[in-house]
Design a protein around this motif. Structure first.
Motif, PDB file in Angstrom:
ATOM      1  N   GLU A 192       0.839  -1.035  -0.088  1.00  0.00           N
ATOM      2  CA  GLU A 192      -0.134  -0.072   0.162  1.00  0.00           C
ATOM      3  C   GLU A 192       0.853   1.376   0.007  1.00  0.00           C
ATOM      4  OE1 GLU A 192      -3.400   2.599  -0.091  1.00  0.00           O
ATOM      5  OE2 GLU A 192      -3.053   0.295  -0.603  1.00  0.00           O
ATOM      6  N   ARG A 195       2.311   1.871  -3.366  1.00  0.00           N
ATOM      7  CA  ARG A 195       1.291   2.269  -4.488  1.00  0.00           C
ATOM      8  C   ARG A 195       0.881   3.705  -4.128  1.00  0.00           C
ATOM      9  NH1 ARG A 195      -1.988  -3.534  -3.221  1.00  0.00           N
ATOM     10  NH2 ARG A 195      -0.730  -4.634  -4.805  1.00  0.00           N
ATOM     11  N   GLN A 196       0.975   4.062  -2.818  1.00  0.00           N
ATOM     12  CA  GLN A 196       0.722   5.611  -2.493  1.00  0.00           C
ATOM     13  C   GLN A 196       1.896   6.506  -3.099  1.00  0.00           C
ATOM     14  OE1 GLN A 196      -1.858   7.328  -1.420  1.00  0.00           O
ATOM     15  NE2 GLN A 196      -3.007   5.581  -0.552  1.00  0.00           N
ATOM     16  N   LYS A 199       1.353   6.678  -6.901  1.00  0.00           N
ATOM     17  CA  LYS A 199       0.221   7.629  -7.343  1.00  0.00           C
ATOM     18  C   LYS A 199       0.687   9.115  -7.209  1.00  0.00           C
ATOM     19  CE  LYS A 199      -3.834   5.222  -4.923  1.00  0.00           C
ATOM     20  NZ  LYS A 199      -4.730   5.172  -4.049  1.00  0.00           N
ATOM     21  N   TYR A 208       8.626   0.734  -7.765  1.00  0.00           N
ATOM     22  CA  TYR A 208       8.313  -0.352  -8.571  1.00  0.00           C
ATOM     23  C   TYR A 208       9.501  -1.475  -7.797  1.00  0.00           C
ATOM     24  CZ  TYR A 208       5.050   1.434 -11.868  1.00  0.00           C
ATOM     25  OH  TYR A 208       4.182   2.349 -12.732  1.00  0.00           O
ATOM     26  N   LEU A 211       7.783  -2.728  -4.745  1.00  0.00           N
ATOM     27  CA  LEU A 211       6.534  -3.584  -5.210  1.00  0.00           C
ATOM     28  C   LEU A 211       7.287  -4.752  -5.103  1.00  0.00           C
ATOM     29  CD1 LEU A 211       4.414  -1.519  -7.119  1.00  0.00           C
ATOM     30  CD2 LEU A 211       3.649  -2.338  -4.795  1.00  0.00           C
ATOM     31  N   ASP A 227       6.894  -6.421 -11.733  1.00  0.00           N
ATOM     32  CA  ASP A 227       7.342  -5.341 -10.913  1.00  0.00           C
ATOM     33  C   ASP A 227       9.065  -4.853 -11.532  1.00  0.00           C
ATOM     34  OD1 ASP A 227       4.934  -4.968  -9.685  1.00  0.00           O
ATOM     35  OD2 ASP A 227       5.438  -5.871  -7.952  1.00  0.00           O
TER      36      ASP A 227
END
Length: 680
Positions: A192, A195-196, A199, A208, A211, A227
Motif C-alpha cells: 500500500e 502504491r501511494q 500515485k 516498483y 513492490l 514489477d
C-alpha cells in the motif's frame, strides 16, 4: 495533465517560510499540505495538474515546492457560488477576483526557502540547454519535454535536503514506510505504501523495486518479476538493480538461462557490481560450467576482497574440477575471512583426505570443527554426515598390524656377529623397504643397504619361539595403544559437545535476562504513557475544589482510565455517543462497557440515567465503577449489573414542567421505575 509553474516573491508572500515549516511537518506524517495560490487571470487549470513553486526575487531563484492541483472543499468552490464561473474546475476558490483567481494546491514535497533547486545550477547542465526556466506569469505551462528532466533533478534536490534536515518529500515518506514494513514483516502494508508513492509519481522507479520486494516476501514471484520488469522498461540504462533482482527470482525459480541474461545485463550497466558477478557465478555453478563460475568468483573477490562466500564458492568449483591445491587455498581464505564458515571447514577436510593430499591429521581436525559448528548452528543432518565421513576416514587411516613371521631380524653387519652353530645366510633387501619411514634419506654404500636374516637349525627353535612371542606381545601392545587413542578422541569430542552445550545454555540465560530487561523497559514506558495521558486529561494548574461535583466526576474518570491502562486495556471514551456508558475498554477478546460514578463528602448518592439502568439489565459487558474518597487516595469499587440492583436503592427523580399558557398547567408526578434483575 500539464505542469504549471507558480511564482513566489517573499515580499508579496511574507508568510512563505511559515508555510514551508508547516508543510514539512505535515508531509512527515504522510499528509499533503494544502495551500491556495494566485494564478492570475488563467482560468484553464484542472484538478490533477502538476505544480512547481519557484522563488523569484533578487537571490536564490529556484524551485522550492511541488504538488498537485486539487478540488477545493464544496463550500469554497467558486463554480458553486457563482453561475458566472460554473465552467471553471473545482480547484478555484471563492476568494477570487477578476484577473486574480486563486486555486487549491496540495504540496507533496518542499525544501527550505533558502535551499531551492537553483535555476543557475540547472542552466549549467547539458540537457537543460534551451529550457525556458523564467516564466513571466503565474501558472504558466512548463513544456512537457522538459518535465521528466526537471522531476529527476527535483528528486535529487529533495533527497539531499532531507538528509540535511532541510526538506521532505511525501514520495520518500511512503517509500521509507514501505521499506520499514518489509523489514518488520508486514509486506501487505508495504504494498500500500509503495502504491501511494506511485500515485504521486508514476515514474518513481524505486517504488516498483519496492513492490517487487514486497511480492517476493509474499512469495508472489510472478508479480515480482512484473514489477522489476516495469522498472527496467522505464530506465533500461539505469536498471542495474532491477535486472539483478529479477535475475535472483529467475534463479530461484530454476530459470537459469533467464537469470544468466539478467545478471549479464546488470553487469553491462555497472561492471563493478560485485553482487551481480557473484550471482552470475552461482548460475554458472548451477549449470556445471565451473570454469566460468571460477572466473566470476575471481572477479567478485577483486571487487569485494572480504567476501568469504565468493572464496568458498570458488573453492567448491576447484574441488569439483579436482584442482585440490587451489581448493585448499580458497577454503583456507574463506575461513580466514569468516571463522564460522562451517562449510569451508567441511570441504577443506574432504580436500585434505584426497589421495593427492593425504593429510589425514588435518582432515580429521577440520571435520571435527565442522561437526561442532554444525551442531552449534542447528544443522544436525550435516553434522551427522561429517561425523560419518570422519569415522570412515579414521578406519582407513589405522596402521595395519604386521603379520607374524618365522624369521627373526638379526643384527646388522656392523654389529658384533652372534656366534651360531650354522652359517649365516645374507639376503639383499631393497633400500626403500629398509628405510620406509624416511623419504629424504641419502645414498649409502651397498653394505648398509643389506639386512642379515639368519636361520637357525632345529636346535635353536627355543630362541625363535621367544622372538615370536616378543613380536606378538609388541603387536598386542600397539593394538591396545590404538584403542586407547580412539577412546581419548571420543572423550575429547564429548568434552567439546559438553562445552558447546554450556555455551548455548549461557546464551539462553543471557537471552532470558535480556527479555526480562525488555519487560521492565516496557513497564516503565507504559507508566510514563499513562502519566502523560493523565496530564493531558487534567489541565494544570487545577483551579477547582475537590468538593465540586464536576471535578469529582473528572477525577473519577481519570482514576478508572489509569487503572485500565495499567492493566493493559485499550481505552476509548464514548460518553458523548449516547450509548449509555462512558468508556469502551478492550483487551484481547474481552470488552467492557464502563459507567463511572463518583461520591463527594456532601453527597451519598449519584444520578443514573434510564439508559444506563437498561444497559445494566441487558448488556452482559456492563461494568459500573463507583469512585469515592479524596483525590490523592481515591477508593474504586467495581460492580456488575446484578450487583447494582442488590447494593443500591434506586430512588426515582421527580420532574415538573410548566407550559407557557397561563390557563393550562400540567404537572408531572414522580415516576416509579421497575428494576428487573440482570439477565446473564
Amino acid at each position: 495533465m500539464v505542469t504549471r509553474i507558480f511564482l513566489c516573491n517573499e515580499q508579496t508572500e511574507p508568510e512563505i517560510r511559515d508555510f514551508i515549516r508547516e508543510a514539512i511537518a505535515d508531509i512527515s506524517e504522510g499528509e499533503q499540505y494544502i495551500v491556495t495560490w494566485n494564478c492570475g487571470n488563467i482560468q484553464t487549470l484542472k484538478v490533477g495538474d502538476r505544480a512547481y513553486f519557484k522563488r523569484i526575487g533578487s537571490a536564490n531563484q529556484g524551485y522550492f515546492a511541488s504538488g498537485t492541483i486539487v478540488p477545493a472543499d464544496r463550500e469554497y468552490q467558486l463554480k458553486l457560488r457563482s453561475a458566472r464561473y460554473r465552467e471553471l474546475s473545482e480547484a478555484y476558490d471563492i476568494d477570487s477576483q477578476a484577473n486574480n483567481f486563486r486555486v487549491w494546491v496540495a504540496w507533496d514535497a518542499c525544501v527550505t526557502f533558502d535551499e531551492p533547486l537553483r535555476t543557475d545550477y540547472l542552466r549549467q547542465l547539458p540537457h537543460f540547454q534551451g529550457m525556458p526556466l523564467e516564466p513571466q506569469t503565474d501558472a504558466g505551462v512548463f513544456r512537457e519535454e522538459y518535465v521528466r528532466m526537471l522531476d529527476r533533478e527535483w528528486e535529487k534536490q529533495t533527497q539531499k535536503a532531507f538528509r540535511a534536515g532541510k526538506g521532505i518529500s511525501l514520495i520518500d515518506v511512503y517509500y521509507r514506510w514501505g521499506l520499514e514494513d518489509i523489514q518488520q514483516g508486514f509486506p501487505q502494508d508495504a504494498l500500500e505504501s509503495f502504491r501511494q508513492a506511485l500515485k504521486l509519481n508514476p515514474n518513481f522507479i524505486k517504488a516498483y523495486l519496492g513492490l517487487g520486494d514486497a511480492h517476493v516476501s509474499l512469495r508472489e514471484y510472478a508479480k515480482a518479476v512484473g514489477d522489476y520488469g516495469k522498472a527496467i522498461s522505464m530506465r533500461p540504462d539505469k536498471a542495474r538493480l532491477a535486472y539483478f533482482k529479477r535475475g535472483e527470482i529467475n534463479f530461484l525459480l530454476g530459470q537459469l538461462q533467464q537469470a544468466m541474461a539478467d545478471f549479464q545485463a546488470s553487469i553491462a550497466i555497472d561492471p563493478n557490481f560485485a553482487d551481480a558477478h557473484m550471482s552470475l557465478g552461482n548460475t554458472y555453478f548451477k549449470l556445471k560450467s565451473y570454469e566460468q563460475a571460477i572466473a566470476c568468483y575471481s572477479r567478485t573477490m577483486e571487487l569485494s576482497p572480504n567476501l568469504d562466500l565468493a572464496a568458498f564458492r570458488r573453492g567448491r568449483s576447484h574441488y569439483i574440477l579436482k584442482e585440490f591445491p587451489e581448493a585448499l587455498r580458497d577454503f583456507s581464505y574463506a575461513i580466514e575471512l569468516q571463522p564460522s564458515n562451517v562449510d569451508a571447514y567441511y570441504y577443506r577436510g574432504l580436500t585434505y583426505s584426497q589421495p593427492d593430499i593425504a593429510d589425514e591429521t588435518l582432515a580429521g581436525d577440520d571435520l571435527r570443527k565442522a561437526i561442532v559448528l554444525y551442531q552449534t548452528q542447528g544443522k544436525p543432518d550435516k553434522a551427522k554426515k561429517a561425523k560419518e565421513f570422519l569415522e570412515t576416514l579414521a578406519i582407513d587411516s589405522l596402521p595395519k598390524a604386521r603379520p607374524r613371521s618365522s624369521f627373526a631380524i638379526a643384527a646388522s653387519a656392523t654389529d658384533p656377529v652372534i656366534d651360531t652353530a650354522t652359517e649365516a645366510i645374507t639376503v639383499e633387501v631393497p633400500l626403500a623397504m629398509a628405510t620406509s619411514n624416511n623419504d629424504d634419506i641419502d645414498d649409502r654404500d651397498e653394505e648398509s643397504s643389506k639386512l642379515i636374516i639368519a636361520t637357525e637349525p632345529i636346535a635353536n627353535e627355543v630362541a625363535i619361539s621367544k622372538a615370536e612371542e616378543a613380536i606378538s606381545d609388541l603387536t598386542e601392545a600397539i593394538e591396545k595403544i590404538m584403542e586407547v587413542e580412539k577412546i581419548v578422541e571420543k572423550i575429547v569430542e564429548v568434552e567439546k559437545i559438553v562445552e558447546i552445550e554450556k555455551i548455548v545454555e549461557v546464551e539462553r540465560i543471557v537471552e532470558v535476562e535480556k527479555f526480562v530487561e525488555v519487560e521492565k523497559v516496557v513497564d516503565r514506558v507504559v507508566e510514563k504513557f499513562v502519566d502523560r495521558v493523565v496530564e493531558r486529561v487534567v489541565e494544570k494548574p487545577i483551579p477547582f475544589s475537590i468538593e465540586d461535583p464536576s471535578t469529582a466526576e473528572k477525577l473519577a474518570m481519570i482514576s478508572v482510565m489509569a487503572q485500565y491502562m495499567r492493566d493493559g486495556w485499550m481505552v476509548r471514551s464514548v460518553d458523548k455517543s449516547q450509548v449509555g456508558y462512558d468508556l469502551e475498554c478492550t483487551k484481547d477478546n474481552a470488552c467492557e462497557a464502563v459507567v463511572i460514578k463518583s461520591f463527594t463528602s456532601d453527597r451519598e448518592s449519584f444520578a443514573i440515567s434510564a439508559i444506563e439502568i437498561e444497559n445494566a439489565r441487558s448488556n452482559k459487558d456492563f461494568v459500573l465503577w463507583v469512585v469515592s474518597g479524596a483525590a490523592e487516595n481515591p477508593e474504586l469499587r467495581c460492580l456488575r449489573g446484578r450487583e447494582l440492583f442488590e447494593q443500591f436503592d434506586l430512588d426515582p427523580l421527580a420532574f415538573a414542567a410548566k407550559v407557557r399558557q397561563s390557563t393550562v398547567q400540567l404537572e408531572f408526578t414522580p415516576v416509579s421505575l421497575e428494576m428487573p434483575q440482570f439477565e446473564q
